[in-house]
Design a protein around this motif. Sequence first.
Motif, PDB file in Angstrom:
ATOM      1  N   VAL A  47      87.223  -6.263  21.965  1.00  0.00           N
ATOM      2  CA  VAL A  47      88.163  -5.978  23.049  1.00  0.00           C
ATOM      3  C   VAL A  47      88.716  -7.306  23.548  1.00  0.00           C
ATOM      4  O   VAL A  47      87.941  -8.234  23.831  1.00  0.00           O
ATOM      5  N   ASP A  48      90.021  -7.408  23.645  1.00  0.00           N
ATOM      6  CA  ASP A  48      90.662  -8.600  24.207  1.00  0.00           C
ATOM      7  C   ASP A  48      91.617  -8.163  25.305  1.00  0.00           C
ATOM      8  O   ASP A  48      92.599  -7.460  25.043  1.00  0.00           O
ATOM      9  N   LEU A  49      91.316  -8.537  26.540  1.00  0.00           N
ATOM     10  CA  LEU A  49      92.210  -8.284  27.658  1.00  0.00           C
ATOM     11  C   LEU A  49      92.764  -9.577  28.246  1.00  0.00           C
ATOM     12  O   LEU A  49      93.589  -9.528  29.151  1.00  0.00           O
ATOM     13  N   LYS A  50      92.347 -10.712  27.726  1.00  0.00           N
ATOM     14  CA  LYS A  50      92.769 -11.990  28.281  1.00  0.00           C
ATOM     15  C   LYS A  50      94.096 -12.453  27.695  1.00  0.00           C
ATOM     16  O   LYS A  50      95.005 -12.869  28.422  1.00  0.00           O
ATOM     17  N   GLU A  51      94.254 -12.389  26.399  1.00  0.00           N
ATOM     18  CA  GLU A  51      95.482 -12.849  25.763  1.00  0.00           C
ATOM     19  C   GLU A  51      96.395 -11.705  25.356  1.00  0.00           C
ATOM     20  O   GLU A  51      97.524 -11.933  24.908  1.00  0.00           O
ATOM     21  N   SER A  52      95.914 -10.472  25.491  1.00  0.00           N
ATOM     22  CA  SER A  52      96.696  -9.283  25.147  1.00  0.00           C
ATOM     23  C   SER A  52      95.921  -8.092  25.701  1.00  0.00           C
ATOM     24  O   SER A  52      94.930  -8.267  26.397  1.00  0.00           O
ATOM     25  N   ARG A 100      95.449  -6.933  32.202  1.00  0.00           N
ATOM     26  CA  ARG A 100      95.521  -8.384  32.044  1.00  0.00           C
ATOM     27  C   ARG A 100      94.852  -9.102  33.218  1.00  0.00           C
ATOM     28  O   ARG A 100      94.246 -10.170  33.044  1.00  0.00           O
ATOM     29  N   MET A 101      94.954  -8.540  34.419  1.00  0.00           N
ATOM     30  CA  MET A 101      94.285  -9.126  35.584  1.00  0.00           C
ATOM     31  C   MET A 101      92.773  -9.157  35.381  1.00  0.00           C
ATOM     32  O   MET A 101      92.105 -10.157  35.668  1.00  0.00           O
ATOM     33  N   VAL A 102      92.229  -8.047  34.889  1.00  0.00           N
ATOM     34  CA  VAL A 102      90.791  -8.007  34.606  1.00  0.00           C
ATOM     35  C   VAL A 102      90.448  -8.994  33.498  1.00  0.00           C
ATOM     36  O   VAL A 102      89.404  -9.661  33.539  1.00  0.00           O
ATOM     37  N   TRP A 154     103.830 -11.680  32.357  1.00  0.00           N
ATOM     38  CA  TRP A 154     102.508 -12.144  32.753  1.00  0.00           C
ATOM     39  C   TRP A 154     102.320 -13.625  32.443  1.00  0.00           C
ATOM     40  O   TRP A 154     101.778 -14.386  33.266  1.00  0.00           O
ATOM     41  N   GLU A 155     102.803 -14.063  31.293  1.00  0.00           N
ATOM     42  CA  GLU A 155     102.670 -15.468  30.945  1.00  0.00           C
ATOM     43  C   GLU A 155     103.499 -16.351  31.869  1.00  0.00           C
ATOM     44  O   GLU A 155     103.120 -17.488  32.154  1.00  0.00           O
ATOM     45  N   ARG A 156     104.620 -15.846  32.375  1.00  0.00           N
ATOM     46  CA  ARG A 156     105.451 -16.633  33.270  1.00  0.00           C
ATOM     47  C   ARG A 156     104.798 -16.856  34.626  1.00  0.00           C
ATOM     48  O   ARG A 156     105.053 -17.867  35.283  1.00  0.00           O
ATOM     49  N   LEU A 157     103.955 -15.914  35.060  1.00  0.00           N
ATOM     50  CA  LEU A 157     103.446 -16.021  36.435  1.00  0.00           C
ATOM     51  C   LEU A 157     101.963 -16.343  36.537  1.00  0.00           C
ATOM     52  O   LEU A 157     101.522 -16.843  37.581  1.00  0.00           O
ATOM     53  N   VAL A 206     108.215 -19.342  42.418  1.00  0.00           N
ATOM     54  CA  VAL A 206     107.477 -20.033  41.352  1.00  0.00           C
ATOM     55  C   VAL A 206     108.095 -19.846  39.980  1.00  0.00           C
ATOM     56  O   VAL A 206     107.747 -20.551  39.037  1.00  0.00           O
ATOM     57  N   ASP A 207     109.039 -18.885  39.850  1.00  0.00           N
ATOM     58  CA  ASP A 207     109.633 -18.678  38.532  1.00  0.00           C
ATOM     59  C   ASP A 207     110.927 -17.889  38.672  1.00  0.00           C
ATOM     60  O   ASP A 207     111.034 -16.997  39.537  1.00  0.00           O
TER      61      ASP A 207
END
Length: 320
Positions: free
Chosen positions: A53-58, A135-137, A107-110, A269-270
């Motif tokens: 499981v990957d929730l950090k990069e996707s 992605r927050m988790v 998500w990558e922008r912020l 910020v963006d």
Amino acid sequence: MSYERLPDYIDNTPMAPLLKYASEAWFLGRNNGDLPRWRAAQSKLPQITPSIVDLKESVSVGCAADLGTGQKDALTQALEGLIPWRKGPFTLFDVHIDTEWHSDWKWERLRHHISPLHGRKILDVGCGNGYHCFRMVGDGAALAIGIDPQIAYAIQSQMIKHYIPDTPVFVLPTTLEELPSEVGGFDTVFSMGVLYHRRSPIDHLLQLRNCLRPGGELVLETLIVDGPLGYSLTPEGRYSRMNNVWFLPSVDTALNWLQRCGYTDCRLVDTSITTTDEQRTTDWMRFQSLAESLDPSNSSLTVEGHPAPKRGVFVATAPR
């Protein structure tokens, strides 16, 4: 319905009033005739145990090797029962849900401009199917609760959680306006793609503030336009084929709104121009998208002649 563990996180806290939205009675009370069809699709999800499981990069759950005979087809058919999929993308056991939005780009922008999420309890207003909650988790949040009035989005989130049931993500089919005034205590509140749909942006910002603990952080993403302090585009009729757009502020106007609502340390910020690579029609969202909303002879304008979508991300702190 993937809400069994929600009381463990919010019972006896200021967030507890949210529990009423996590019931079958609340779903049925939304009186949506498509609910039986969506539930039928959900019930056809095959039982598969993810090896990774990957929730950090996707948001990627499992891999092709986890699938048994015929399970990829069964999984695909069940997930297609909830088309359109707008926020994402998701990958489940070699099935790639290519959503309308590349929400991963936002998500990558912020993500590097906000306070670290580790251990935080988060509310995501207008979350869609909860893509950003996952992605927050992945970035360490202890709890991510999303709210969105569309039942289909809540069920899409439940379909993802079917394979990662212990993930502290809960998408509730309700609106910010329906929440009791006493709901609060969140460390971070996100409102992304909502402000311009509100008839009163000031009231929206105040409601978001009430959901935060003192000193908590607001992350606000909204359509913006170029212009001086005090300027806001108020479209006559539609904007980018949307008929519920009320106010598109300039950057200085948005910062002023935040400050007048009592927020401190307010900052942009963006900024980004929304492109047809980021929002588009796919096999998982087969309807018209951004390309059909822009002037075919001048992509810097909408079909109505307004400035094309430009988005700003603002960060602010609730009063202590």
